[in-house]
Structure formats: structure tokens, C-alpha cells
Design an enzyme around this catalytic site. Structure first.
Site, PDB file in Angstrom:
ATOM      1  CB  CYS A  32      10.919 -32.634 -44.906  1.00 22.31           C
ATOM      2  SG  CYS A  32      12.370 -33.604 -45.334  1.00 22.31           S
ATOM      3  CG  HIS A  75       9.074 -37.286 -48.290  1.00 28.31           C
ATOM      4  ND1 HIS A  75       8.489 -36.076 -48.011  1.00 28.31           N
ATOM      5  CD2 HIS A  75      10.224 -37.326 -47.567  1.00 28.31           C
ATOM      6  CE1 HIS A  75       9.251 -35.414 -47.149  1.00 28.31           C
ATOM      7  NE2 HIS A  75      10.306 -36.156 -46.871  1.00 28.31           N
ATOM      8  CD  GLU A  76      12.360 -40.496 -46.688  1.00 23.76           C
ATOM      9  OE1 GLU A  76      13.589 -40.237 -46.776  1.00 23.76           O
ATOM     10  OE2 GLU A  76      11.604 -39.881 -45.919  1.00 23.76           O
ATOM     11  CG  HIS A  79      15.020 -36.654 -49.094  1.00 29.41           C
ATOM     12  ND1 HIS A  79      15.134 -35.318 -48.794  1.00 29.41           N
ATOM     13  CD2 HIS A  79      13.977 -37.110 -48.344  1.00 29.41           C
ATOM     14  CE1 HIS A  79      14.227 -34.975 -47.906  1.00 29.41           C
ATOM     15  NE2 HIS A  79      13.507 -36.049 -47.623  1.00 29.41           N
TER      16      HIS A  79
END
Length: 125
Positions: A32, A75-76, A79
Site C-alpha cells: 500500500c 483494497h481502495e 480505505h
């Protein structure tokens, strides 16, 4: 898909509507950009997700993502929920003492969030 000139896609306010079954999850080794470059984590990601999102023009659309696109989107979206890849591993799996110390507060809660496999309700999203 919201294709960008460089081949990327734009998903405004993405929400996962469905996921592949747990037996169809893939194992990935991820890094990341917000973490030290030598930190990697082994994570499980759904092989296929259906995402509802808005376009840059405000239209609501749905897209199915699989493989690398599915992994990158998850993954995004992690966040957006306050989850980093280090929340997919236990504190004792972190080799860096400083990261372990910084992450110790609230890590258990973020780890639960990382593994919850949430589905958005399109009526309330």
C-alpha cells in the site's frame, strides 16, 4: 465503466452489492502506498464483486469486477472504511516494532472490520 484516458475507471461512492462465495476467494500479497514500501500483507479478497456507483455525471450504475480489478477495488474501498492492509494481519505478524506499537490501539476493531465481508444495502447507500 467510467473509462479514463489512461485506461483507469472512476467509481464515485462505490458500494459492494454482492460478493463471490467464501470458497471462491483469492489470496493476494499486497502493498500500500500509505505504508512503508517493505511492508506486505497476505490478504483474502473476493474473486468477484458487484459494485453500485455513481458516474462523474451523477448517474447510478452497476459493474461486476473480477480478478485484479476486484482486488484493487476492495483494497481502495477498505480505505473508505478506515481499513489498511495491515489490519488484515495480526500484530505479531508485523515485523516492524514501530508499526506494531502505532497500530496496537484499535487494531482488533479494524481487523474485525477488515474481515466482515460487508454488503451495502442499495436502498440506504
Amino acid at each position: 465503466e467510467e473509462e479514463a484516458k489512461d485506461g483507469g475507471i472512476f467509481l464515485v461512492n462505490p458500494r459492494i452489492l454482492s460478493r463471490s462465495s467464501e470458497v471462491d476467494m483469492n489470496v493476494w500479497t499486497e502493498q500500500c502506498l500509505v505504508l512503508p514500501p517493505d511492508f506486505t500483507a497476505t490478504v483474502l479478497r473476493d474473486s468477484l464483486i458487484t459494485v453500485e456507483y455513481e458516474t462523474l455525471e451523477g448517474q447510478t450504475r452497476t459493474i461486476q469486477l473480477e480478478g485484479e480489478l476486484s482486488r484493487a477495488a476492495q483494497h481502495e474501498m477498505d480505505h473508505d472504511r478506515g481499513v489498511l492492509i495491515l489490519d488484515h494481519v495480526s500484530l505479531d505478524e508485523m515485523s516492524n516494532d514501530i508499526m506494531r506499537m502505532l497500530e496496537s490501539r484499535g487494531h482488533e476493531e479494524r481487523m474485525l472490520r477488515a474481515y466482515e465481508r460487508y454488503i451495502s444495502d442499495p436502498m440506504t447507500a
